[in-house]
Design a protein around this motif. Structure first.
Motif, PDB file in Angstrom:
ATOM      1  N   LEU A 170       0.849  -1.189   0.000  1.00 50.28           N
ATOM      2  CA  LEU A 170       0.000   0.000   0.000  1.00 50.28           C
ATOM      3  C   LEU A 170       0.888   1.244   0.000  1.00 50.28           C
ATOM      4  N   PHE A 171       0.747   2.057  -1.053  1.00 51.80           N
ATOM      5  CA  PHE A 171       1.505   3.303  -1.155  1.00 51.80           C
ATOM      6  C   PHE A 171       0.561   4.474  -0.942  1.00 51.80           C
ATOM      7  N   SER A 172       0.946   5.383  -0.055  1.00 54.67           N
ATOM      8  CA  SER A 172       0.147   6.583   0.153  1.00 54.67           C
ATOM      9  C   SER A 172       0.285   7.500  -1.061  1.00 54.67           C
ATOM     10  N   ARG A 173      -0.606   8.463  -1.170  1.00 58.14           N
ATOM     11  CA  ARG A 173      -0.525   9.425  -2.271  1.00 58.14           C
ATOM     12  C   ARG A 173       0.801  10.179  -2.236  1.00 58.14           C
ATOM     13  N   GLU A 174       1.255  10.527  -1.046  1.00 53.81           N
ATOM     14  CA  GLU A 174       2.516  11.251  -0.914  1.00 53.81           C
ATOM     15  C   GLU A 174       3.692  10.397  -1.387  1.00 53.81           C
ATOM     16  N   GLU A 175       3.689   9.115  -1.043  1.00 54.84           N
ATOM     17  CA  GLU A 175       4.766   8.232  -1.473  1.00 54.84           C
ATOM     18  C   GLU A 175       4.782   8.073  -2.992  1.00 54.84           C
ATOM     19  N   LEU A 176       3.599   7.980  -3.583  1.00 50.61           N
ATOM     20  CA  LEU A 176       3.534   7.847  -5.044  1.00 50.61           C
ATOM     21  C   LEU A 176       4.043   9.120  -5.719  1.00 50.61           C
ATOM     22  N   ALA A 177       3.605  10.275  -5.248  1.00 53.65           N
ATOM     23  CA  ALA A 177       4.045  11.536  -5.841  1.00 53.65           C
ATOM     24  C   ALA A 177       5.545  11.728  -5.669  1.00 53.65           C
ATOM     25  N   ASP A 178       6.059  11.336  -4.509  1.00 57.97           N
ATOM     26  CA  ASP A 178       7.493  11.450  -4.241  1.00 57.97           C
ATOM     27  C   ASP A 178       8.287  10.563  -5.187  1.00 57.97           C
ATOM     28  N   SER A 179       7.845   9.327  -5.380  1.00 57.00           N
ATOM     29  CA  SER A 179       8.564   8.386  -6.219  1.00 57.00           C
ATOM     30  C   SER A 179       8.493   8.748  -7.695  1.00 57.00           C
ATOM     31  N   ILE A 180       7.353   9.297  -8.135  1.00 56.88           N
ATOM     32  CA  ILE A 180       7.170   9.591  -9.559  1.00 56.88           C
ATOM     33  C   ILE A 180       7.765  10.943  -9.937  1.00 56.88           C
ATOM     34  N   TRP A 181       7.470  11.960  -9.137  1.00 58.44           N
ATOM     35  CA  TRP A 181       7.881  13.324  -9.494  1.00 58.44           C
ATOM     36  C   TRP A 181       8.920  13.925  -8.558  1.00 58.44           C
ATOM     37  N   GLY A 182       9.221  13.244  -7.451  1.00 59.30           N
ATOM     38  CA  GLY A 182      10.130  13.848  -6.486  1.00 59.30           C
ATOM     39  C   GLY A 182       9.513  15.038  -5.787  1.00 59.30           C
ATOM     40  N   ASP A 183       8.188  15.058  -5.678  1.00 56.90           N
ATOM     41  CA  ASP A 183       7.485  16.217  -5.129  1.00 56.90           C
ATOM     42  C   ASP A 183       6.204  15.736  -4.443  1.00 56.90           C
ATOM     43  N   THR A 184       6.204  15.675  -3.125  1.00 55.80           N
ATOM     44  CA  THR A 184       5.029  15.191  -2.397  1.00 55.80           C
ATOM     45  C   THR A 184       3.840  16.126  -2.541  1.00 55.80           C
ATOM     46  N   GLN A 185       4.079  17.405  -2.867  1.00 52.46           N
ATOM     47  CA  GLN A 185       2.981  18.355  -2.998  1.00 52.46           C
ATOM     48  C   GLN A 185       2.035  17.976  -4.139  1.00 52.46           C
ATOM     49  N   LYS A 186       2.564  17.270  -5.143  1.00 56.14           N
ATOM     50  CA  LYS A 186       1.727  16.872  -6.274  1.00 56.14           C
ATOM     51  C   LYS A 186       0.650  15.867  -5.864  1.00 56.14           C
ATOM     52  N   ALA A 187       0.773  15.311  -4.664  1.00 52.79           N
ATOM     53  CA  ALA A 187      -0.257  14.397  -4.177  1.00 52.79           C
ATOM     54  C   ALA A 187      -1.564  15.144  -3.921  1.00 52.79           C
ATOM     55  N   HIS A 188      -1.480  16.439  -3.703  1.00 50.24           N
ATOM     56  CA  HIS A 188      -2.671  17.206  -3.326  1.00 50.24           C
ATOM     57  C   HIS A 188      -2.920  18.420  -4.217  1.00 50.24           C
ATOM     58  N   GLU A 189      -1.970  18.746  -5.088  1.00 49.02           N
ATOM     59  CA  GLU A 189      -2.137  19.891  -5.976  1.00 49.02           C
ATOM     60  C   GLU A 189      -2.881  19.457  -7.236  1.00 49.02           C
ATOM     61  N   GLY A 190      -4.059  20.019  -7.447  1.00 53.56           N
ATOM     62  CA  GLY A 190      -4.825  19.662  -8.631  1.00 53.56           C
ATOM     63  C   GLY A 190      -5.187  18.183  -8.633  1.00 53.56           C
ATOM     64  N   ARG A 191      -5.268  17.612  -9.833  1.00 53.45           N
ATOM     65  CA  ARG A 191      -5.666  16.216  -9.951  1.00 53.45           C
ATOM     66  C   ARG A 191      -4.622  15.410 -10.725  1.00 53.45           C
ATOM     67  N   ALA A 192      -3.361  15.854 -10.693  1.00 51.80           N
ATOM     68  CA  ALA A 192      -2.317  15.199 -11.485  1.00 51.80           C
ATOM     69  C   ALA A 192      -2.209  13.715 -11.158  1.00 51.80           C
ATOM     70  N   LEU A 193      -2.176  13.376  -9.873  1.00 52.13           N
ATOM     71  CA  LEU A 193      -2.027  11.975  -9.485  1.00 52.13           C
ATOM     72  C   LEU A 193      -3.283  11.174  -9.828  1.00 52.13           C
ATOM     73  N   ASP A 194      -4.457  11.745  -9.580  1.00 51.06           N
ATOM     74  CA  ASP A 194      -5.704  11.046  -9.896  1.00 51.06           C
ATOM     75  C   ASP A 194      -5.809  10.753 -11.393  1.00 51.06           C
ATOM     76  N   LEU A 195      -5.444  11.727 -12.216  1.00 56.04           N
ATOM     77  CA  LEU A 195      -5.516  11.538 -13.660  1.00 56.04           C
ATOM     78  C   LEU A 195      -4.507  10.495 -14.125  1.00 56.04           C
TER      79      LEU A 195
END
Length: 234
Positions: A170-195
């Motif tokens: 189980l990966f949290s949204r922050e972990e996914l954003a960190d691993s993909i973009w190197g930026d945990t803020q993308k977990a909550h900014e807009g819908r980039a991760l959801d899309l």
């Protein structure tokens, strides 16, 4: 302590990068050319990360990556370059690099991206050797399964790499954003991760028979459960 090779002909830049990394557990070795790095590599010197300038005297950064691609034990690598076009990014990633950072370097972004690449490598190394019935082809950003090939974006490819190395985790949204973009803020900014998740899920659902499930655990994160035990090609 992470061993990092900084292959950069501007020694002032190399020393600056080394000073940024030192407080975070990175011990840097500086090389003014690809030739000097390859000499150390051929002598058995090992590294956990390569930071490579694109425009090097003699052997270029791209040529160095293409040479290292033949080695199974090659470390992850990040290009540092003033080139900024999408074609340059694609060329860097297709040569075998794991990421691409534009100059002039921003310290915060540089450290975040370095952390992301190092983290992905640690997850890859620590994961048990699973064998699933698909391949991830990094040269074309493709997933190959049951005689079917689907094209992935760079972010989708990184996401599948992460899940393939750690299926069921189980990966949290922050972990996914960190691993993909190197930026945990993308977990909550807009819908980039959801899309991104939605696009990847749609591509996986188009495969037959079903490859597995990309599941959303509401409020917690995502898991990937493959139907069978993942192959990954380089």
């Amino acid at each position: 302590m992470h061993q990092v090779a900084i292959i950069e002909d501007d020694m002032d830049q190399a020393r600056l990068v080394a000073s940024w990394l030192k407080p975070y557990g990175y011990q840097a070795s500086l090389f003014i050319s690809a030739e000097l790095f390859l000499q150390a590599f051929d002598e058995g010197k090992t590294f956990d990360l390569l930071l490579v300038d694109w425009m090097l005297p003699g052997i270029s950064g791209i040529e160095l990556m293409q040479h290292l691609a033949q080695f199974q034990n090659r470390p992850p690598s990040i290009f540092m370059t003033s080139l900024q076009q999408d074609d340059d990014l694609a060329r860097a990633l297709h040569s075998g690099a794991d990421d691409f950072i534009s100059k002039p370097l921003n310290k915060t972004i540089f450290l975040a991206r370095t952390h992301a690449v190092t983290r992905r490598q640690q997850l890859s190394s620590s994961a048990q050797s699973a064998h699933l019935p698909f391949q991830l082809e990094s040269t074309s950003f493709s997933l190959i399964y049951n005689n079917q090939r689907i094209k992935l974006t760079a972010s989708e490819f990184r996401l599948m790499q992460l899940f393939s190395h750690s299926q069921g985790t189980l990966f949290s949204r922050e972990e996914l954003a960190d691993s993909i973009w190197g930026d945990t803020q993308k977990a909550h900014e807009g819908r980039a991760l959801d899309l991104l998740i939605s696009r990847l899920r749609k591509k996986l659902q188009g495969l037959t028979p079903p490859l597995g499930e990309l599941a959303n655990h509401y409020g917690k994160g995502y898991t990937f459960e493959a139907s069978h035990p993942i192959h990954e090609s380089s």
